[in-house]
Motif scaffolding. Structure first.
Motif, PDB file in Angstrom:
ATOM      1  N   GLY A 228       6.026   7.696 -72.739  1.00 52.25           N
ATOM      2  CA  GLY A 228       7.135   7.300 -71.887  1.00 52.25           C
ATOM      3  C   GLY A 228       8.465   7.441 -72.599  1.00 52.25           C
ATOM      4  N   GLY A 229       8.490   7.130 -73.892  1.00 59.04           N
ATOM      5  CA  GLY A 229       9.721   7.301 -74.662  1.00 59.04           C
ATOM      6  C   GLY A 229      10.164   8.747 -74.717  1.00 59.04           C
ATOM      7  N   ASP A 230       9.191   9.664 -74.851  1.00 56.31           N
ATOM      8  CA  ASP A 230       9.527  11.094 -74.820  1.00 56.31           C
ATOM      9  C   ASP A 230      10.138  11.469 -73.471  1.00 56.31           C
ATOM     10  N   VAL A 231       9.595  10.884 -72.390  1.00 58.90           N
ATOM     11  CA  VAL A 231      10.135  11.136 -71.051  1.00 58.90           C
ATOM     12  C   VAL A 231      11.581  10.670 -70.966  1.00 58.90           C
ATOM     13  N   PHE A 232      11.866   9.463 -71.448  1.00 55.03           N
ATOM     14  CA  PHE A 232      13.224   8.923 -71.332  1.00 55.03           C
ATOM     15  C   PHE A 232      14.225   9.754 -72.138  1.00 55.03           C
ATOM     16  N   ALA A 233      13.802  10.183 -73.339  1.00 50.41           N
ATOM     17  CA  ALA A 233      14.686  11.024 -74.153  1.00 50.41           C
ATOM     18  C   ALA A 233      14.929  12.364 -73.461  1.00 50.41           C
ATOM     19  N   ALA A 234      13.867  12.948 -72.898  1.00 52.99           N
ATOM     20  CA  ALA A 234      14.011  14.230 -72.188  1.00 52.99           C
ATOM     21  C   ALA A 234      14.930  14.082 -70.990  1.00 52.99           C
ATOM     22  N   ALA A 235      14.790  12.975 -70.253  1.00 55.71           N
ATOM     23  CA  ALA A 235      15.624  12.752 -69.067  1.00 55.71           C
ATOM     24  C   ALA A 235      17.096  12.713 -69.433  1.00 55.71           C
ATOM     25  N   SER A 236      17.416  12.098 -70.565  1.00 59.53           N
ATOM     26  CA  SER A 236      18.820  12.028 -71.001  1.00 59.53           C
ATOM     27  C   SER A 236      19.370  13.417 -71.270  1.00 59.53           C
ATOM     28  N   PHE A 237      18.596  14.248 -71.952  1.00 61.35           N
ATOM     29  CA  PHE A 237      19.052  15.613 -72.226  1.00 61.35           C
ATOM     30  C   PHE A 237      19.190  16.425 -70.946  1.00 61.35           C
ATOM     31  N   LEU A 238      18.270  16.247 -70.026  1.00 62.95           N
ATOM     32  CA  LEU A 238      18.337  16.999 -68.769  1.00 62.95           C
ATOM     33  C   LEU A 238      19.534  16.572 -67.924  1.00 62.95           C
ATOM     34  N   ALA A 239      19.814  15.298 -67.918  1.00 60.10           N
ATOM     35  CA  ALA A 239      20.993  14.825 -67.182  1.00 60.10           C
ATOM     36  C   ALA A 239      22.271  15.383 -67.792  1.00 60.10           C
ATOM     37  N   GLU A 240      22.294  15.460 -69.120  1.00 57.86           N
ATOM     38  CA  GLU A 240      23.460  16.034 -69.808  1.00 57.86           C
ATOM     39  C   GLU A 240      23.656  17.494 -69.419  1.00 57.86           C
ATOM     40  N   ALA A 241      22.563  18.170 -69.055  1.00 54.75           N
ATOM     41  CA  ALA A 241      22.637  19.567 -68.628  1.00 54.75           C
ATOM     42  C   ALA A 241      22.885  19.692 -67.118  1.00 54.75           C
ATOM     43  N   ASP A 242      23.218  18.576 -66.479  1.00 56.31           N
ATOM     44  CA  ASP A 242      23.552  18.548 -65.045  1.00 56.31           C
ATOM     45  C   ASP A 242      22.370  18.858 -64.145  1.00 56.31           C
ATOM     46  N   MET A 243      21.172  18.518 -64.579  1.00 60.24           N
ATOM     47  CA  MET A 243      20.012  18.647 -63.709  1.00 60.24           C
ATOM     48  C   MET A 243      19.896  17.407 -62.817  1.00 60.24           C
TER      49      MET A 243
END
Length: 500
Positions: free
Chosen positions: A61-76
């Motif tokens: 789940g922690g990997d998911v949350f970290a990935a979500a932050s990066f994806l949001a930064e990329a405007d996904m």
């Protein structure tokens, strides 16, 4: 690439944190960044921006949350679901959960069927439900979430983090429901369960994310003694020198074809050309010569043979510069011809399809290195037993013949005496099409002709073959993929290996 157990992976994490002072949250951040980069590649290829990430309450789940932050930064367009209460999330995973929320991504807790609704179908679903420590069948609502993911796989690309949820990271066995991923992104080193035959229905392709664990720790970590993952990061193709000429890259001879199967030898020849062979010659029955010559293309030297079943080859004269031979694509079984070649051929010899018609004992007595490329049906015909245990039987066949065996199929296994098995996870179901095996035969033959050892040529060839098929399927879809598309995309596959 070595594979390791889940327990040894936990020990690697511990030593990286305690002995090398790498913060656990940083390792998790790098894992999330790697997942996000893979997800972005998939989204860009689909010209899409919607992703659903589904987290459990553990470290995955922690990997998911970290990935979500990066994806949001990329405007996904990012949606995050948590299976369970976020109050259960602790440690480094909690740190990345709070960081994600501060970024404006508010996760949705899902606990019942009514919660499983979406405004629009995501292009990618990221499975971070269960990690490598999970054992046994998924329980409770986790089961329904896995069923939901598999149902959505008809419309969405499924990316699993570290291991598809429901699959045992050590054995590859799914004791209950398990996610059927298109791709699994595993951290640091692949887990042994990922390459086990039992995991083939669930894993898809495998990508390995570097999370910054020191190389010395990875080198010292005990690996699986039976098999290793064939991964492009560990493959090398022969360097092409500035002073080279066409003779520098081998002259390969391919023998095969018959009325009704002329395309097989032509595709093998074209694949050999696209795999870097300097010269490609073909011997084929004279009645199909015009078809083969036209299909193989002007670069291939096609020779008509009046009676192929009576073929004799003079390796001291006419074919003295040949560096590898392939026989079998489109060929009618001819044991006498194969027996003669096994005794007279002075260069590596690949036996495919119709050439797999002699006994294992005759192959064991060959005067040259041999590569066998059977699919399961041909393997049963050659060795007299159906394929029920791919690893053990490929290894036994290699030991019995003293040669390299490429047991084709999902999770192709490459076996050679006195070494670990190589297991290939590139490729996709769209490659289950006529001519795909002929293309593989041509690729491996070209690499043999360029001077690679049989095992290296085989593992490189099967990975290139699968990788080209994956690139082709991305552009053309699996349904529309045909064998010549694999040849067409070989250049992209070579590029990926060269620059890995």
């Amino acid at each position: 690439m070595k594979t390791i157990s889940s327990a040894n992976m936990r020990e690697l994490d511990r030593r990286a944190i305690e002995e090398f002072n790498i913060p656990g949250d940083l390792l998790m951040e790098r894992a999330g960044q790697g997942v996000a980069e893979i997800t972005l590649d998939i989204l860009n290829a689909r010209m899409a921006d919607t992703v659903l990430l589904i987290a459990g309450t553990g470290n995955n789940g922690g990997d998911v949350f970290a990935a979500a932050s990066f994806l949001a930064e990329a405007d996904m367009h990012v949606t995050v679901w948590i299976c369970g209460s976020k109050q259960k999330i602790k440690g480094d995973a909690e740190y990345h959960l709070k960081k994600m929320i501060r970024r404006g991504i508010h996760p949705i807790e899902v606990a019942k069927d009514e919660d499983l609704s979406l405004e629009r179908t995501p292009a990618v679903i990221v499975d971070g439900l269960l990690g490598t420590g999970a054992k046994g069948a998924p329980r409770g609502f986790m089961n329904e979430l896995i069923e939901f993911i598999n149902e959505e796989a008809r419309r969405s690309f499924i990316l699993s983090i570290d291991i598809p949820s429901g699959v045992d990271a050590d054995t590859g066995i799914a004791e209950g429901n398990a996610v059927r991923a298109d791709l699994t992104a595993t951290m640091c080193l692949p887990k042994t369960g990922l390459i086990r035959p039992e995991a083939v229905p669930y894993v898809g392709n495998v990508e390995v994310i570097d999370i910054g664990v020191p190389d010395i720790l990875k080198e010292l970590a005990p690996g699986n003694m039976e098999a290793e993952l064939i991964h492009r990061a560990n493959l090398r193709v022969p360097h092409r020198s500035n002073e080279a000429h066409k003779g520098s890259y081998g002259h390969v001879l391919l023998i095969g074809g018959a009325v009704g199967t002329a395309g097989a030898i032509a595709m093998a020849a074209r694949a050999a050309l696209r795999s870097g062979a300097g010269l490609v010659s073909v011997l084929t029955p004279e009645e199909i010569y015009p078809i083969v010559a036209q299909a193989a293309g002007p670069e291939v030297m096609v020779h008509p043979v009046p009676h192929l079943e009576k073929l004799t080859l003079d390796f001291s004269k006419d074919w003295k510069k040949v560096t590898a031979v392939c026989i079998g694509p489109g060929l009618q079984p001819n044991p006498e011809l194969i027996e003669t070649l096994l005794q007279q051929c002075p260069v590596p010899l690949l036996l495919d399809a119709g050439a797999l018609c002699v006994s294992p004992d005759q192959i064991a007595q060959a005067k040259c290195p041999v590569v066998l490329t059977p699919h399961p049906g041909e393997f049963e015909r050659l060795f007299g037993v159906p394929v029920t245990d791919r690893w053990a039987q490929a290894k036994a066949a290699s030991d019995q013949t003293g040669q390299t065996v490429v047991l084709k199929g999902a999770g192709t296994v490459v076996a050679t005496p006195d070494y670990k098995l190589g297991v290939n996870m590139s490729g996709n179901p769209g490659m289950a099409t006529g001519g795909s095996g002929d293309v593989l035969a041509g690729i491996i033959t070209a690499l043999l002709g360029r001077g690679m050892e049989p095992f290296e040529a085989s593992i490189t060839g099967v990975h290139l073959h699968g990788l080209a098929g994956d690139i082709a399927a991305e552009d053309l879809t699996q349904e529309s993929l045909i064998a010549t598309d694999i040849i067409r995309y070989l250049s992209e596959a070579f590029r990926m290996i060269r620059f890995s």
